[in-house]
Design a protein around this motif. Structure first.
Motif, short mmCIF file in Angstrom:
data_model
loop_
_atom_site.label_atom_id
_atom_site.label_comp_id
_atom_site.label_asym_id
_atom_site.label_seq_id
_atom_site.Cartn_x
_atom_site.Cartn_y
_atom_site.Cartn_z
N LEU A 45 0.87 -1.18 0.00
CA LEU A 45 0.00 0.00 0.00
C LEU A 45 0.90 1.22 0.00
O LEU A 45 1.73 1.40 0.90
CB LEU A 45 -0.90 0.02 1.23
N CYS A 46 0.73 2.07 -1.02
CA CYS A 46 1.53 3.29 -1.11
C CYS A 46 0.73 4.47 -0.58
O CYS A 46 -0.47 4.59 -0.86
CB CYS A 46 1.94 3.55 -2.56
N ILE A 47 1.39 5.34 0.18
CA ILE A 47 0.79 6.56 0.69
C ILE A 47 1.47 7.72 -0.01
O ILE A 47 2.69 7.87 0.07
CB ILE A 47 0.98 6.70 2.22
N VAL A 48 0.68 8.56 -0.70
CA VAL A 48 1.26 9.67 -1.48
C VAL A 48 0.58 10.98 -1.09
O VAL A 48 -0.49 11.01 -0.49
CB VAL A 48 1.12 9.43 -3.00
N GLY A 49 1.23 12.07 -1.47
CA GLY A 49 0.70 13.40 -1.20
C GLY A 49 1.83 14.41 -1.14
O GLY A 49 3.01 14.06 -1.09
N GLU A 50 1.46 15.69 -1.15
CA GLU A 50 2.46 16.76 -1.08
C GLU A 50 3.16 16.76 0.28
O GLU A 50 2.67 16.17 1.25
CB GLU A 50 1.77 18.11 -1.30
N SER A 51 4.28 17.46 0.35
CA SER A 51 4.98 17.62 1.61
C SER A 51 4.07 18.31 2.62
O SER A 51 3.38 19.28 2.28
CB SER A 51 6.25 18.47 1.42
N GLY A 52 4.05 17.79 3.85
CA GLY A 52 3.22 18.37 4.89
C GLY A 52 1.83 17.81 4.98
O GLY A 52 1.02 18.29 5.78
#
Length: 342
Positions: A45-52
């Motif tokens: 399972l990958c967790i992605v998103g912008e910094s912060g």
């Protein structure tokens, strides 16, 4: 064991900021807010998103380096948030972490042999021969020579240090590894070696991975499912191929559109998301993405969208893309909306 290996329910982490003298209300940083997901054995399972967005805080919550404000983390049927310190210590044998920085995450005063075997020696005593045998086996498993076990971290390259970190994580034969930006500090060629190593190890041992990254090219290569986070919340959760072929949330579309494509003949629609990521201290009302979203409606400014399961199995938190509950959507046979960006 039946059911998922890891189950996270309504996980939340708030940090209180020290207020001024006699200040009545103490401001809170809402780092992670009401996050739920599960991971099966042998799954990535990958967790992605912008910094912060809360990815690293989530990783530290999963291994209980940081205690949650509320919510549950259930590993192999045991709630890690409800057990005492001794039981948690035993549970941590089944869950290990690979850190982002392969330089600062290794003790510079220890040899490779000691770094690899130290986790095991926290639970049982090893003879010198047992330590050497274990270190040699794990070094071979991660593609390194056993002759390197006497060297300190300063004598290894960045890729070798990350392999050493992976060997250390494997020493206790965990069922789950949390990899927090584990390849972001490495060159592209070395990234590929580490990703292939993780994929091979997963195929051999059926280990589960929670892989945290901001690089969607890496995620597309290694992931089975992807959770997209924005300002502490999951806004989309889907199978990897479905998410990249047809993203459901406008924020996911913007992330994917920002990934460079090494093909000068391919025409792509440029997506520009206006504005800055809001502060987790004073998040917007309703949907946190609505100040930057091209689809935002009045409801988005008032009501926080629930993570709704769509007809194709993905979950999306969007009033426009997933306006109905699962039962209502199935009954009304509402089709999946067209892309915002063409």
């Amino acid at each position: 064991m039946s059911g998922p290996l890891l189950k996270v329910e309504n996980l939340t982490k708030h940090y209180s900021l020290r207020g001024r003298f006699l200040e009545k209300s103490v401001p809170m940083v809402r780092a992670v807010e009401d996050v739920s997901f599960s991971v099966d054995a042998g799954e990535t399972l990958c967790i992605v998103g912008e910094s912060g967005c809360g990815k690293s805080t989530l990783a530290r919550l999963l291994v209980q380096i940081v205690k949650p404000t509320r919510g549950r983390i259930v590993l192999a049927g045991t709630d890690m948030t409800a057990v005492d310190a001794n039981a948690l210590r035993i549970l941590r044998r089944s869950m290990q972490m690979v850190f982002q920085d392969p330089y600062s995450s290794l003790n510079p005063r220890l040899t490779a042999e000691r770094i690899i075997t130290e986790p095991v020696e926290n639970f049982q005593r090893l003879s010198g021969q047992q330590r050497r045998t274990l270190a040699a086996d794990l070094l071979r498993k991660v593609g390194m020579s056993p002759e390197m076990m006497s060297r300190p971290p300063s004598e290894f390259s960045g890729g070798q240090r990350q392999r050493l970190g992976i060997a250390r994580a494997l020493a206790l034969e965990p069922s789950l590894i949390i990899a927090d930006e584990a390849v972001s500090a490495l060159d592209v060629s070395v990234q590929a070696q580490i990703l292939n190593l993780l994929a091979d190890l997963q195929q051999q041992t059926k280990i589960a991975l929670v892989f945290i990254s901001h690089d969607l090219r890496v995620v597309e290569y290694i992931g089975h499912r992807v959770a997209v986070m924005y300002l502490g919340r999951i806004v989309e959760l889907a199978k990897c191929e479905s998410l990249f072929a047809r993203p459901g949330h406008p924020y996911t579309e913007a992330l994917i559109a920002a990934v460079p494509v090494p093909d000068p003949t391919r025409v792509r629609v440029e997506v520009v998301v206006e504005g800055e990521v809001p502060s987790p201290i004073t998040p917007p009302s309703g949907c946190a993405f609505h100040p930057r979203c091209p689809l935002a409606a009045e409801r988005c400014r008032i009501e926080v969208p629930a993570l709704v399961t769509m007809a194709d199995g993905r979950a999306v938190a969007c009033h426009v893309r997933a306006p109905l509950g699962p039962a209502d959507r199935a009954a009304s046979n509402v089709p999946f909306p067209a892309s915002t960006y063409g």
